[in-house]
Design an enzyme around this catalytic site. Sequence first.
Site, PDB file in Angstrom:
ATOM      1  CG  ASN A  14      11.726  23.244  16.795  1.00  0.00           C
ATOM      2  OD1 ASN A  14      12.307  24.224  17.247  1.00  0.00           O
ATOM      3  ND2 ASN A  14      11.245  23.214  15.553  1.00  0.00           N
ATOM      4  CG  LEU A  87       1.339  19.228  11.899  1.00  0.00           C
ATOM      5  CD1 LEU A  87       1.573  18.698  10.502  1.00  0.00           C
ATOM      6  CD2 LEU A  87       1.524  20.743  11.942  1.00  0.00           C
ATOM      7  CG  HIS A 106       2.927  29.719  13.723  1.00  0.00           C
ATOM      8  ND1 HIS A 106       2.155  28.676  13.260  1.00  0.00           N
ATOM      9  CD2 HIS A 106       2.950  30.644  12.728  1.00  0.00           C
ATOM     10  CE1 HIS A 106       1.710  28.964  12.053  1.00  0.00           C
ATOM     11  NE2 HIS A 106       2.177  30.153  11.708  1.00  0.00           N
ATOM     12  CD  GLU A 176      11.042  26.706  14.195  1.00  0.00           C
ATOM     13  OE1 GLU A 176       9.872  27.075  14.010  1.00  0.00           O
ATOM     14  OE2 GLU A 176      11.461  25.597  13.819  1.00  0.00           O
TER      15      GLU A 176
HETATM   16  C1  GAR Z   1       8.755  24.088  12.839  1.00  0.00           C
HETATM   17  O1  GAR Z   1       9.233  25.032  11.908  1.00  0.00           O
HETATM   18  C2  GAR Z   1       7.591  24.652  13.612  1.00  0.00           C
HETATM   19  O2  GAR Z   1       7.692  26.038  13.813  1.00  0.00           O
HETATM   20  C3  GAR Z   1       6.441  24.329  12.706  1.00  0.00           C
HETATM   21  O3  GAR Z   1       6.709  23.051  12.200  1.00  0.00           O
HETATM   22  C4  GAR Z   1       8.126  22.892  12.119  1.00  0.00           C
HETATM   23  C5  GAR Z   1       8.492  21.578  12.775  1.00  0.00           C
HETATM   24  O4  GAR Z   1       9.840  21.274  12.552  1.00  0.00           O
HETATM   25  N1  GAR Z   1       5.197  24.377  13.404  1.00  0.00           N
HETATM   26  C6  GAR Z   1       4.056  24.743  12.831  1.00  0.00           C
HETATM   27  O5  GAR Z   1       3.963  25.066  11.663  1.00  0.00           O
HETATM   28  C7  GAR Z   1       2.865  24.733  13.773  1.00  0.00           C
HETATM   29  N2  GAR Z   1       1.763  25.436  13.189  1.00  0.00           N
HETATM   30  P1  GAR Z   1      10.515  20.115  13.358  1.00  0.00           P
HETATM   31  O6  GAR Z   1       9.604  18.908  13.261  1.00  0.00           O
HETATM   32  O7  GAR Z   1      11.824  19.867  12.675  1.00  0.00           O
HETATM   33  O8  GAR Z   1      10.687  20.564  14.780  1.00  0.00           O
END
Ligand code: GAR
Length: 193
Positions: A14, A87, A106, A176
């Site tokens: 992201n 996190l 999320h 996303e």
């Molecule tokens: C994503 O899917 C985001 O929605 C989730 O972590 C992932 C990070 O992916 N976020 C959560 O679970 C927050 N509670 P990335 O590091 O490849 O962007």
Amino acid sequence: MKRIAVFASGNGSNAENIIRYFRSPGHDGAEVAVVVCNRPDAKVIERAERLGVPVCVMTRAEINDPQTMLGLMERHGVDIIVLAGFLLMVPEFLLGRYEGRIVNIHPSLLPKYGGKGMYGRHVHEAVVAAGESESGITIHHVSAECDGGRIIFQASVPVTPDDTPETVAGKIHALEAEHYARVIEREFVEAMK
Ligand code: GAR
């Protein structure tokens, strides 16, 4: 031009998408000024550095220290904070300073599968275990309550009986990539001009 700080703890897909989006033609209302990361081994560090974005790796204690954190935000002229797989809880002094200007994504249709311990693959495992027929993403304001801020945007995707947590994760990452940067631009860049 609005300056964005992306906070991330892990893979950083992201974060990378958001950096690239605000460098693409027609989307120059904002730029990612800095990436803040609390894990020295996170892949997001390499991704951001490759794209020439400054990265600040900080301990939890540093993130929770007002002088350190607000000093960093000021040095980079940060207007908007974007959480992307971050996190840790955002400390209260930042919620106060950046009221209405902190956003999170999320990987479920909140309020389902939210709250403490519900992140990344844990969410997709729970969705598959419950036999859900859909999942999705929620983009929301950040408040002091974990996954509890006002919802800005949701999008859903079907989950079929042959889906695994990994295939659901793939579908969610695609959603996303499609929506997060666009929604940030609409809600936090265009609307705050
Ligand atoms: C994503 O899917 C985001 O929605 C989730 O972590 C992932 C990070 O992916 N976020 C959560 O679970 C927050 N509670 P990335 O590091 O490849 O962007």
